[in-house]
Design an enzyme around this catalytic site. Structure first.
Site, mmCIF file in Angstrom:
data_model
loop_
_atom_site.group_PDB
_atom_site.id
_atom_site.type_symbol
_atom_site.label_atom_id
_atom_site.label_comp_id
_atom_site.label_asym_id
_atom_site.label_seq_id
_atom_site.Cartn_x
_atom_site.Cartn_y
_atom_site.Cartn_z
ATOM 1 N N PHE A 1 1.026 -1.244 0.037
ATOM 2 C CA PHE A 1 -0.062 -0.114 -0.071
ATOM 3 C C PHE A 1 0.804 1.249 -0.021
ATOM 4 O O PHE A 1 0.794 1.970 -1.010
ATOM 5 C CB PHE A 1 -0.891 -0.069 1.258
ATOM 6 C CG PHE A 1 -1.493 1.308 1.689
ATOM 7 C CD1 PHE A 1 -2.412 1.920 0.877
ATOM 8 C CD2 PHE A 1 -1.545 1.588 2.997
ATOM 9 C CE1 PHE A 1 -3.057 3.212 1.087
ATOM 10 C CE2 PHE A 1 -2.039 2.733 3.425
ATOM 11 C CZ PHE A 1 -2.889 3.750 2.293
ATOM 12 N N GLY B 1 2.039 -7.823 -0.450
ATOM 13 C CA GLY B 1 1.973 -6.882 -1.466
ATOM 14 C C GLY B 1 1.325 -7.354 -2.937
ATOM 15 O O GLY B 1 1.069 -8.661 -2.880
ATOM 16 N N LYS C 1 24.760 1.211 3.017
ATOM 17 C CA LYS C 1 25.980 1.777 3.597
ATOM 18 C C LYS C 1 27.003 1.532 2.489
ATOM 19 O O LYS C 1 27.766 2.299 1.916
ATOM 20 C CB LYS C 1 26.484 0.931 4.691
ATOM 21 C CG LYS C 1 27.997 0.935 5.121
ATOM 22 C CD LYS C 1 28.024 0.066 6.505
ATOM 23 C CE LYS C 1 29.431 -0.481 6.612
ATOM 24 N NZ LYS C 1 29.655 -1.826 6.138
ATOM 25 N N TYR D 1 5.311 -7.430 15.627
ATOM 26 C CA TYR D 1 5.409 -6.113 14.687
ATOM 27 C C TYR D 1 6.005 -5.110 15.598
ATOM 28 O O TYR D 1 7.167 -4.524 15.188
ATOM 29 C CB TYR D 1 4.048 -5.756 14.295
ATOM 30 C CG TYR D 1 3.999 -4.689 13.371
ATOM 31 C CD1 TYR D 1 4.696 -4.688 12.051
ATOM 32 C CD2 TYR D 1 3.567 -3.305 13.706
ATOM 33 C CE1 TYR D 1 4.612 -3.428 11.289
ATOM 34 C CE2 TYR D 1 3.405 -2.334 12.625
ATOM 35 C CZ TYR D 1 3.864 -2.412 11.620
ATOM 36 O OH TYR D 1 3.792 -1.388 10.569
ATOM 37 N N ARG E 1 -7.945 -4.127 8.522
ATOM 38 C CA ARG E 1 -7.801 -2.981 9.167
ATOM 39 C C ARG E 1 -9.119 -2.372 9.142
ATOM 40 O O ARG E 1 -10.186 -2.789 8.485
ATOM 41 C CB ARG E 1 -6.785 -2.024 8.634
ATOM 42 C CG ARG E 1 -5.452 -2.475 9.036
ATOM 43 C CD ARG E 1 -4.330 -1.533 8.740
ATOM 44 N NE ARG E 1 -3.964 -1.895 7.348
ATOM 45 C CZ ARG E 1 -2.967 -1.574 7.248
ATOM 46 N NH1 ARG E 1 -1.789 -0.842 7.836
ATOM 47 N NH2 ARG E 1 -2.162 -1.617 5.934
HETATM 48 N N1 UDP Z 1 -11.377 -2.402 14.406
HETATM 49 C C1 UDP Z 1 -12.699 -2.648 14.205
HETATM 50 N N2 UDP Z 1 -13.449 -3.458 13.507
HETATM 51 C C2 UDP Z 1 -12.507 -3.881 12.302
HETATM 52 C C3 UDP Z 1 -11.161 -3.774 12.248
HETATM 53 C C4 UDP Z 1 -10.481 -3.036 13.405
HETATM 54 O O1 UDP Z 1 -13.471 -2.192 15.247
HETATM 55 O O2 UDP Z 1 -13.123 -4.677 11.566
HETATM 56 C C5 UDP Z 1 -10.662 -1.664 15.438
HETATM 57 C C6 UDP Z 1 -9.518 -2.002 16.123
HETATM 58 O O3 UDP Z 1 -9.944 -3.134 17.320
HETATM 59 C C7 UDP Z 1 -8.678 -1.092 16.479
HETATM 60 C C8 UDP Z 1 -8.992 -0.125 15.416
HETATM 61 O O4 UDP Z 1 -10.296 -0.490 14.935
HETATM 62 O O5 UDP Z 1 -9.014 -0.526 17.636
HETATM 63 C C9 UDP Z 1 -7.965 0.210 14.365
HETATM 64 O O6 UDP Z 1 -7.694 -1.009 13.922
HETATM 65 P P1 UDP Z 1 -6.635 -1.396 12.775
HETATM 66 O O7 UDP Z 1 -6.463 -2.838 12.376
HETATM 67 O O8 UDP Z 1 -6.959 -0.542 11.526
HETATM 68 O O9 UDP Z 1 -4.929 -1.001 13.150
HETATM 69 P P2 UDP Z 1 -4.307 -0.659 14.544
HETATM 70 O O10 UDP Z 1 -4.500 0.802 14.623
HETATM 71 O O11 UDP Z 1 -4.969 -1.391 15.493
HETATM 72 O O12 UDP Z 1 -3.067 -1.124 14.209
#
Ligand code: UDP
Length: 327
Positions: free
Chosen positions: A11, A36, A105, A145, A186
């Site tokens: 992305f 990717g 480097k 991570y 996400r």
């Molecule tokens: N989240 C949610 N529903 C989803 C996916 C994520 O409520 O279907 C919430 C997740 O629990 C977090 C926030 O959205 O609190 C952001 O999650 P994401 O996976 O985007 O990235 P993070 O910021 O956690 O790395």
């Protein structure tokens, strides 16, 4: 410049590649395609200044010729992806950072590391300034991570101090936009896909946890400024506009014109309760701040997901170009 981007089919990496090609630079993308996608770069492949190397960054890497900059952006980057690929995530952040720093480097190239707001873990300080050392659970599901990126920062600073490599460390906060994978798990791609398909929007916990979303074009502009800056220590790049996840879900539902309901699901382990960047350093040193309002960025992202949905159904089998591919 001649710029190598690891994770360049991802992305953020693909947006960086497009940005630098647009500025007249030559771009080499290195990717192993575990998260990717060739679709992200197929529009760039016919460009005469574009080269793709299909390779795993955790093995010995080489790139022919001169290099002026190395962007290390290869890593599974969503909680669902790093849960699926925990060892690859640790290796990309640890071994991949070592290999790419070694390359930088050798080539006397400037180095830009994609670090993350996850180095702050579930923060006890908000907004998070770069001086905050974080609250990370090293052995939880997100630890692969978070700790890999913390190690990567330590490694970058060690190469800077020991070998005088010119390094830049971007602590990237939640970024969204076209080319996010529909199934990367996400919040933004989940909510958009669910809203467009008329399925319930899955909000984890009560949705009171907060995130601050930065549109990808703002982030790319910040990374470009960072590349040309004199700052070696980490710099937060993100949008301080903070929202509860439930409000982001409702906003996406409205902007998509969706009748989906909201379904509450269990909160994942170690899910940060708040996240908001303190961007004073970026404002002072890079003269950068994000400008795309959340609604505008979300509309553009929803349009992209709509277009993807219609092109998948009408044009599933178009092969990517084969130009400039080194395997
Ligand atoms: N989240 C949610 N529903 C989803 C996916 C994520 O409520 O279907 C919430 C997740 O629990 C977090 C926030 O959205 O609190 C952001 O999650 P994401 O996976 O985007 O990235 P993070 O910021 O956690 O790395």
């Amino acid at each position: 410049m001649r710029i190598l981007i690891t994770g360049g089919a991802g992305f953020l990496g693909s947006h960086l590649a497009e940005h630098f090609l647009g500025q007249g630079h030559r771009v080499i993308v290195l990717d192993n395609f575990i998260t990717g996608s060739i679709d992200n770069i197929k529009g760039l492949m016919p460009h005469p200044d574009f080269t793709l190397i299909k390779q795993d960054v955790t093995e010995y890497i080489s790139a022919p010729g001169r290099l002026d900059a190395v962007f290390h952006f290869a890593s599974p980057a969503s909680p669902a992806d790093y849960a699926q690929f925990p060892i690859q995530t640790l290796k990309a952040g640890a071994l991949g950072t070592h290999k790419t720093l070694g390359l930088a480097k050798d080539k006397r190239a400037v180095y830009v590391l994609a670090s993350t707001s996850e180095v702050y873990g579930d923060p006890l300080v908000s907004p998070q300034p770069e001086s905050y050392w974080g609250n990370v659970n090293p052995i939880g599901p997100r630890g692969v991570y978070d700790e890999a990126k913390r190690f990567a920062e330590a490694m970058a600073m060690a190469y800077h101090r020991t070998h005088r490599v010119k390094v830049h460390i971007a602590r990237i906060f939640n970024t969204y936009g076209p080319r996010m994978r529909k199934n990367d798990g996400r919040a933004v791609p989940n909510f958009i896909t669910q809203a467009l398909e008329g399925r319930p929007l899955t909000v984890y916990g009560r949705g009171r946890q907060t995130r601050s979303l930065c549109f990808v074009s703002d982030l790319v502009r910040g990374l470009d400024k960072l590349l040309h800056s004199g700052v070696a220590s980490p710099v937060n790049l993100g949008n301080p506009d903070e929202h509860a996840i439930i409000d982001i879900a409702r906003l996406i539902k409205r902007l998509a014109g969706s009748k989906s309901r909201i379904a509450f699901k269990p909160l994942p382990v170690d899910d940060p309760k708040v996240r908001r960047p303190d961007i004073s350093l970026a404002i002072a040193k890079l003269r950068w701040r994000p400008v795309v309002p959340l609604e505008d960025g979300l509309k553009r992202t929803i349009d992209y997901f709509r277009r993807q949905a219609s092109s998948y159904s009408s044009n599933e089998s178009s092969p990517p170009g084969k130009n400039n591919l080194i395997t």
